[in-house]
Scaffold this motif. Structure first.
Motif, short mmCIF file in Angstrom:
data_model
loop_
_atom_site.label_atom_id
_atom_site.label_comp_id
_atom_site.label_asym_id
_atom_site.label_seq_id
_atom_site.Cartn_x
_atom_site.Cartn_y
_atom_site.Cartn_z
N LYS A 1 8.94 2.95 -6.36
CA LYS A 1 8.26 2.36 -5.21
C LYS A 1 8.10 3.30 -3.88
CE LYS A 1 9.20 -1.47 -7.39
NZ LYS A 1 8.07 -2.39 -7.72
N ASP A 2 7.71 2.87 -2.94
CA ASP A 2 7.42 3.58 -1.85
C ASP A 2 6.69 4.70 -2.14
OD1 ASP A 2 8.86 1.79 -0.06
OD2 ASP A 2 10.68 2.28 -0.72
N GLY A 3 5.69 5.03 -2.83
CA GLY A 3 5.00 6.04 -3.34
C GLY A 3 3.74 6.32 -2.73
N GLY A 4 3.76 5.79 -1.54
CA GLY A 4 2.23 5.89 -0.91
C GLY A 4 1.63 7.12 -0.29
N TYR B 1 -1.75 1.03 3.28
CA TYR B 1 -1.18 -0.31 3.65
C TYR B 1 0.16 -0.62 2.99
CZ TYR B 1 -1.05 -5.43 3.22
OH TYR B 1 -0.54 -6.47 3.22
N ASN B 2 0.75 -1.36 3.95
CA ASN B 2 1.90 -1.96 3.54
C ASN B 2 2.29 -3.36 4.15
OD1 ASN B 2 4.45 -1.02 5.48
ND2 ASN B 2 3.15 0.99 4.93
N ASP C 1 5.38 -5.35 -1.29
CA ASP C 1 3.87 -5.02 -0.93
C ASP C 1 3.77 -3.87 -0.65
OD1 ASP C 1 1.46 -5.89 -0.72
OD2 ASP C 1 1.59 -7.12 0.95
N LYS C 2 4.21 -2.72 -1.16
CA LYS C 2 3.89 -1.36 -0.84
C LYS C 2 3.43 -0.65 -1.98
CE LYS C 2 7.98 -1.09 2.25
NZ LYS C 2 9.19 -0.18 2.59
#
Length: 301
Positions: free
Chosen positions: A81-84, A140-141, A218-219
Protein backbone atom coordinates in the motif's frame (compact mmCIF):
# COMPACT_ATOMS: atom_id res chain seq x y z
CA UNK A 1 5.03 -8.17 -34.12
CA UNK A 2 8.70 -9.16 -34.45
CA UNK A 3 11.51 -8.96 -31.97
CA UNK A 4 14.86 -7.61 -33.07
CA UNK A 5 14.21 -5.66 -36.28
CA UNK A 6 16.99 -3.23 -35.42
CA UNK A 7 15.84 -1.92 -32.04
CA UNK A 8 17.20 -4.45 -29.56
CA UNK A 9 18.37 -2.78 -26.37
CA UNK A 10 16.94 0.56 -27.46
CA UNK A 11 17.07 3.36 -24.93
CA UNK A 12 14.72 6.19 -25.79
CA UNK A 13 16.62 9.20 -24.52
CA UNK A 14 15.61 12.85 -24.29
CA UNK A 15 16.01 13.33 -28.01
CA UNK A 16 15.11 9.79 -29.02
CA UNK A 17 18.48 10.06 -30.77
CA UNK A 18 19.51 6.51 -29.99
CA UNK A 19 16.70 4.98 -32.01
CA UNK A 20 18.36 2.40 -34.23
CA UNK A 21 18.71 3.57 -37.84
CA UNK A 22 16.33 0.99 -39.23
CA UNK A 23 13.61 1.89 -36.75
CA UNK A 24 14.06 5.62 -37.31
CA UNK A 25 14.01 5.27 -41.08
CA UNK A 26 10.93 3.08 -40.94
CA UNK A 27 8.95 5.18 -38.45
CA UNK A 28 6.77 6.73 -41.14
CA UNK A 29 5.58 3.27 -42.18
CA UNK A 30 4.47 2.24 -38.71
CA UNK A 31 0.85 1.17 -38.74
CA UNK A 32 -0.32 3.81 -36.28
CA UNK A 33 -3.72 5.36 -35.74
CA UNK A 34 -3.84 8.89 -34.34
CA UNK A 35 -7.05 10.21 -32.82
CA UNK A 36 -7.76 13.74 -31.59
CA UNK A 37 -9.78 13.93 -28.39
CA UNK A 38 -12.78 16.17 -29.24
CA UNK A 39 -13.64 17.15 -25.68
CA UNK A 40 -10.17 18.00 -24.33
CA UNK A 41 -11.09 21.61 -23.53
CA UNK A 42 -13.91 20.48 -21.22
CA UNK A 43 -12.28 17.38 -19.77
CA UNK A 44 -10.67 18.94 -16.68
CA UNK A 45 -14.00 20.35 -15.55
CA UNK A 46 -15.77 17.09 -16.37
CA UNK A 47 -13.70 15.07 -13.90
CA UNK A 48 -14.96 16.40 -10.60
CA UNK A 49 -13.81 14.76 -7.38
CA UNK A 50 -17.14 12.93 -7.10
CA UNK A 51 -16.90 11.61 -10.68
CA UNK A 52 -13.39 10.33 -10.06
CA UNK A 53 -14.51 8.67 -6.83
CA UNK A 54 -17.40 6.89 -8.56
CA UNK A 55 -15.44 5.71 -11.62
CA UNK A 56 -15.14 1.95 -12.06
CA UNK A 57 -11.97 0.10 -13.10
CA UNK A 58 -11.16 -1.27 -16.51
CA UNK A 59 -10.91 -5.04 -16.36
CA UNK A 60 -12.46 -7.56 -13.99
CA UNK A 61 -9.48 -9.36 -12.54
CA UNK A 62 -10.64 -11.71 -9.83
CA UNK A 63 -9.40 -13.71 -6.87
CA UNK A 64 -10.69 -16.92 -8.41
CA UNK A 65 -8.53 -19.96 -9.03
CA UNK A 66 -7.61 -20.93 -12.56
CA UNK A 67 -8.09 -24.33 -14.15
CA UNK A 68 -4.37 -24.98 -14.44
CA UNK A 69 -3.29 -23.59 -11.07
CA UNK A 70 -4.88 -23.59 -7.62
CA UNK A 71 -3.50 -20.17 -6.82
CA UNK A 72 -0.37 -18.05 -6.93
CA UNK A 73 3.02 -19.80 -6.67
CA UNK A 74 4.51 -20.10 -3.21
CA UNK A 75 6.38 -16.97 -2.27
CA UNK A 76 4.43 -14.66 -4.59
CA UNK A 77 4.70 -11.16 -3.07
CA UNK A 78 1.73 -8.97 -2.24
CA UNK A 79 1.37 -5.42 -3.48
CA UNK A 80 2.38 -2.79 -0.93
CA UNK A 81 0.00 0.00 0.00
CA UNK A 82 1.01 3.65 -0.41
CA UNK A 83 3.37 2.76 -3.22
CA UNK A 84 2.70 5.73 -5.46
CA UNK A 85 4.92 7.76 -7.73
CA UNK A 86 4.56 11.28 -9.12
CA UNK A 87 5.12 9.94 -12.66
CA UNK A 88 2.31 7.35 -12.34
CA UNK A 89 -1.36 8.17 -12.01
CA UNK A 90 -4.96 7.24 -12.63
CA UNK A 91 -6.31 7.57 -16.16
CA UNK A 92 -9.99 8.48 -16.14
CA UNK A 93 -12.23 8.21 -19.18
CA UNK A 94 -15.80 7.74 -20.41
CA UNK A 95 -16.61 4.98 -22.90
CA UNK A 96 -20.31 5.69 -23.19
CA UNK A 97 -21.18 3.31 -20.34
CA UNK A 98 -20.02 5.62 -17.57
CA UNK A 99 -16.75 6.69 -16.01
CA UNK A 100 -13.87 4.25 -15.77
CA UNK A 101 -10.20 4.28 -14.89
CA UNK A 102 -6.91 2.61 -15.72
CA UNK A 103 -3.33 3.40 -14.74
CA UNK A 104 -0.86 5.39 -16.87
CA UNK A 105 2.66 6.81 -16.57
CA UNK A 106 4.68 9.69 -17.99
CA UNK A 107 7.37 8.72 -20.52
CA UNK A 108 10.48 10.75 -21.33
CA UNK A 109 10.33 12.41 -24.78
CA UNK A 110 11.61 15.68 -26.26
CA UNK A 111 8.21 17.37 -26.11
CA UNK A 112 7.60 16.22 -22.52
CA UNK A 113 3.88 15.60 -23.02
CA UNK A 114 3.42 11.83 -23.54
CA UNK A 115 1.96 9.21 -21.23
CA UNK A 116 1.94 5.43 -21.65
CA UNK A 117 -0.95 3.06 -20.92
CA UNK A 118 -2.64 -0.05 -22.30
CA UNK A 119 -4.32 0.36 -25.68
CA UNK A 120 -7.50 -1.21 -24.32
CA UNK A 121 -7.83 1.78 -21.97
CA UNK A 122 -8.06 4.10 -24.99
CA UNK A 123 -9.91 2.09 -27.62
CA UNK A 124 -12.30 -0.88 -27.62
CA UNK A 125 -11.56 -2.97 -30.74
CA UNK A 126 -14.76 -5.01 -30.28
CA UNK A 127 -17.09 -2.02 -30.20
CA UNK A 128 -14.75 0.11 -32.34
CA UNK A 129 -15.07 3.14 -30.10
CA UNK A 130 -12.52 5.53 -28.60
CA UNK A 131 -12.63 6.59 -24.97
CA UNK A 132 -13.74 10.19 -24.38
CA UNK A 133 -13.18 12.78 -21.67
CA UNK A 134 -9.78 11.20 -21.00
CA UNK A 135 -7.75 12.75 -18.19
CA UNK A 136 -4.55 11.80 -16.42
CA UNK A 137 -4.24 12.54 -12.69
CA UNK A 138 -0.66 11.98 -11.46
CA UNK A 139 -0.30 10.36 -8.03
CA UNK A 140 -4.08 10.32 -7.54
CA UNK A 141 -5.37 9.18 -4.15
CA UNK A 142 -8.65 9.68 -2.33
CA UNK A 143 -7.14 11.89 0.35
CA UNK A 144 -5.52 14.21 -2.22
CA UNK A 145 -7.43 13.65 -5.47
CA UNK A 146 -5.51 16.20 -7.56
CA UNK A 147 -2.03 16.62 -6.05
CA UNK A 148 -0.54 17.70 -9.40
CA UNK A 149 -3.70 18.71 -11.22
CA UNK A 150 -5.88 17.15 -13.92
CA UNK A 151 -4.21 16.79 -17.33
CA UNK A 152 -6.64 16.40 -20.26
CA UNK A 153 -5.66 14.11 -23.13
CA UNK A 154 -5.61 15.85 -26.51
CA UNK A 155 -4.48 13.04 -28.85
CA UNK A 156 -3.81 9.29 -28.73
CA UNK A 157 -1.64 6.92 -30.78
CA UNK A 158 -2.31 3.20 -31.20
CA UNK A 159 -1.05 0.52 -33.55
CA UNK A 160 -3.60 -0.19 -36.30
CA UNK A 161 -3.32 -3.90 -35.58
CA UNK A 162 -4.91 -3.14 -32.22
CA UNK A 163 -7.70 -0.95 -33.56
CA UNK A 164 -8.52 -3.38 -36.37
CA UNK A 165 -8.60 -6.66 -34.51
CA UNK A 166 -7.30 -6.22 -30.97
CA UNK A 167 -3.87 -7.80 -31.41
CA UNK A 168 -2.78 -8.46 -27.77
CA UNK A 169 0.88 -8.02 -28.72
CA UNK A 170 0.10 -4.37 -29.56
CA UNK A 171 -1.97 -3.55 -26.48
CA UNK A 172 0.13 -0.43 -25.88
CA UNK A 173 -0.96 3.17 -26.34
CA UNK A 174 0.51 6.64 -26.04
CA UNK A 175 -1.36 9.85 -25.35
CA UNK A 176 -0.39 13.52 -25.36
CA UNK A 177 -1.66 15.67 -22.51
CA UNK A 178 -2.37 19.37 -22.72
CA UNK A 179 -0.10 21.74 -20.86
CA UNK A 180 -1.46 22.92 -17.52
CA UNK A 181 -0.54 26.36 -16.31
CA UNK A 182 1.79 26.67 -19.27
CA UNK A 183 3.94 23.75 -18.09
CA UNK A 184 4.71 20.34 -19.58
CA UNK A 185 3.75 17.36 -17.47
CA UNK A 186 7.27 15.88 -17.45
CA UNK A 187 8.58 19.13 -15.98
CA UNK A 188 6.03 18.92 -13.17
CA UNK A 189 6.10 15.23 -12.13
CA UNK A 190 9.13 13.73 -13.87
CA UNK A 191 9.11 10.83 -16.31
CA UNK A 192 10.27 7.27 -16.98
CA UNK A 193 12.59 6.31 -19.82
CA UNK A 194 11.19 3.72 -22.23
CA UNK A 195 13.48 0.80 -23.07
CA UNK A 196 13.02 -1.99 -25.60
CA UNK A 197 14.79 -5.30 -26.19
CA UNK A 198 15.34 -6.07 -22.50
CA UNK A 199 14.62 -9.79 -22.74
CA UNK A 200 12.11 -11.85 -20.80
CA UNK A 201 13.62 -11.87 -17.31
CA UNK A 202 14.02 -8.66 -15.34
CA UNK A 203 13.38 -7.46 -11.82
CA UNK A 204 10.60 -4.89 -12.17
CA UNK A 205 8.54 -2.64 -9.95
CA UNK A 206 4.89 -2.30 -10.96
CA UNK A 207 2.76 0.60 -9.72
CA UNK A 208 -1.01 0.79 -10.20
CA UNK A 209 -4.51 1.51 -8.97
CA UNK A 210 -6.53 -1.59 -7.96
CA UNK A 211 -10.30 -1.53 -7.65
CA UNK A 212 -11.51 0.20 -4.49
CA UNK A 213 -13.29 -2.89 -3.17
CA UNK A 214 -9.85 -4.43 -2.65
CA UNK A 215 -8.12 -1.10 -1.96
CA UNK A 216 -10.45 0.94 0.28
CA UNK A 217 -7.85 3.67 0.83
CA UNK A 218 -8.01 4.30 -2.94
CA UNK A 219 -4.26 4.78 -3.15
CA UNK A 220 -1.70 3.37 -5.60
CA UNK A 221 0.05 0.11 -4.74
CA UNK A 222 3.52 -1.10 -5.65
CA UNK A 223 5.03 -4.55 -6.13
CA UNK A 224 8.47 -5.85 -7.11
CA UNK A 225 9.24 -9.28 -8.59
CA UNK A 226 10.93 -10.92 -11.58
CA UNK A 227 9.29 -11.21 -14.98
CA UNK A 228 9.12 -14.38 -17.07
CA UNK A 229 8.36 -15.40 -20.63
CA UNK A 230 4.64 -15.96 -21.16
CA UNK A 231 4.84 -16.22 -24.95
CA UNK A 232 7.08 -14.98 -27.73
CA UNK A 233 5.70 -11.44 -27.49
CA UNK A 234 4.34 -11.49 -23.94
CA UNK A 235 5.87 -11.13 -20.48
CA UNK A 236 4.46 -12.43 -17.20
CA UNK A 237 4.70 -11.11 -13.65
CA UNK A 238 3.34 -12.54 -10.38
CA UNK A 239 2.12 -10.34 -7.54
CA UNK A 240 -0.97 -10.62 -5.36
CA UNK A 241 -3.36 -7.68 -5.24
CA UNK A 242 -3.24 -6.25 -8.77
CA UNK A 243 -6.98 -6.19 -9.35
CA UNK A 244 -8.93 -4.35 -12.04
CA UNK A 245 -7.83 -0.75 -12.49
CA UNK A 246 -4.16 -1.69 -12.84
CA UNK A 247 -4.38 -2.01 -16.63
CA UNK A 248 -1.71 0.28 -18.04
CA UNK A 249 0.52 0.06 -14.96
CA UNK A 250 4.19 0.55 -15.88
CA UNK A 251 6.78 -2.20 -15.40
CA UNK A 252 9.89 -0.37 -14.21
CA UNK A 253 13.46 -1.62 -14.02
CA UNK A 254 16.00 0.27 -11.92
CA UNK A 255 13.19 2.05 -10.10
CA UNK A 256 14.51 4.79 -7.81
CA UNK A 257 12.06 5.35 -4.96
CA UNK A 258 13.63 8.71 -4.06
CA UNK A 259 13.43 10.06 -7.60
CA UNK A 260 10.17 8.14 -8.14
CA UNK A 261 11.16 7.07 -11.64
CA UNK A 262 12.86 4.29 -13.58
CA UNK A 263 13.07 2.66 -17.01
CA UNK A 264 9.77 1.29 -18.30
CA UNK A 265 9.88 -2.03 -20.19
CA UNK A 266 6.22 -3.06 -20.06
CA UNK A 267 2.68 -2.14 -19.08
CA UNK A 268 -0.15 -4.32 -17.79
CA UNK A 269 -2.10 -5.39 -20.86
CA UNK A 270 -1.82 -7.82 -23.74
CA UNK A 271 -2.75 -11.44 -22.99
CA UNK A 272 -6.18 -11.56 -21.31
CA UNK A 273 -6.14 -7.73 -21.29
CA UNK A 274 -3.33 -8.00 -18.75
CA UNK A 275 -4.55 -10.99 -16.75
CA UNK A 276 -7.70 -12.69 -15.50
CA UNK A 277 -6.61 -13.03 -11.85
CA UNK A 278 -5.18 -10.53 -9.38
CA UNK A 279 -1.93 -12.43 -8.91
CA UNK A 280 -0.67 -12.92 -12.47
CA UNK A 281 -0.21 -10.02 -14.89
CA UNK A 282 0.96 -9.77 -18.48
CA UNK A 283 2.54 -7.20 -20.76
CA UNK A 284 3.39 -7.07 -24.44
CA UNK A 285 7.12 -7.26 -25.08
CA UNK A 286 8.44 -3.78 -25.87
CA UNK A 287 10.27 -4.08 -29.21
CA UNK A 288 10.81 -1.95 -32.30
CA UNK A 289 7.06 -1.70 -33.00
CA UNK A 290 6.67 0.12 -29.69
CA UNK A 291 9.80 2.19 -30.37
CA UNK A 292 8.43 3.39 -33.71
CA UNK A 293 5.03 4.14 -32.18
CA UNK A 294 6.44 6.41 -29.46
CA UNK A 295 8.71 8.20 -31.95
CA UNK A 296 5.73 8.84 -34.22
CA UNK A 297 3.63 10.00 -31.28
CA UNK A 298 6.25 12.46 -30.11
CA UNK A 299 6.78 13.83 -33.63
CA UNK A 300 3.07 14.43 -34.09
CA UNK A 301 2.21 15.58 -30.58
Amino acid sequence: MRIGRGAQGLLLTAGLSSVAASAAADVETVRAVSHAEPDAARTAAYWTVSRMASATPTGHRSARKTRKRSGPPTGTPAAEKDGGSRSVGALFYDDGDGGHYCTASVVHTPKKDLILTAAHCLYDPKKHIYARHIAFVPDYNAARPRPYGVWPIRRTWLDARWTRHGDPDLDVGFAAVRKVGGRHIADVVGSNTLRTGQGYTNRVTVIGYPVRSHNPADKPVRCTNRTFKQARHQLGFDCRGLYGGTSGSPWLIRYDAKKQSGDVIGTIGGHQDGGSTHWRSYSPVFDDDIAKLIVKADRES
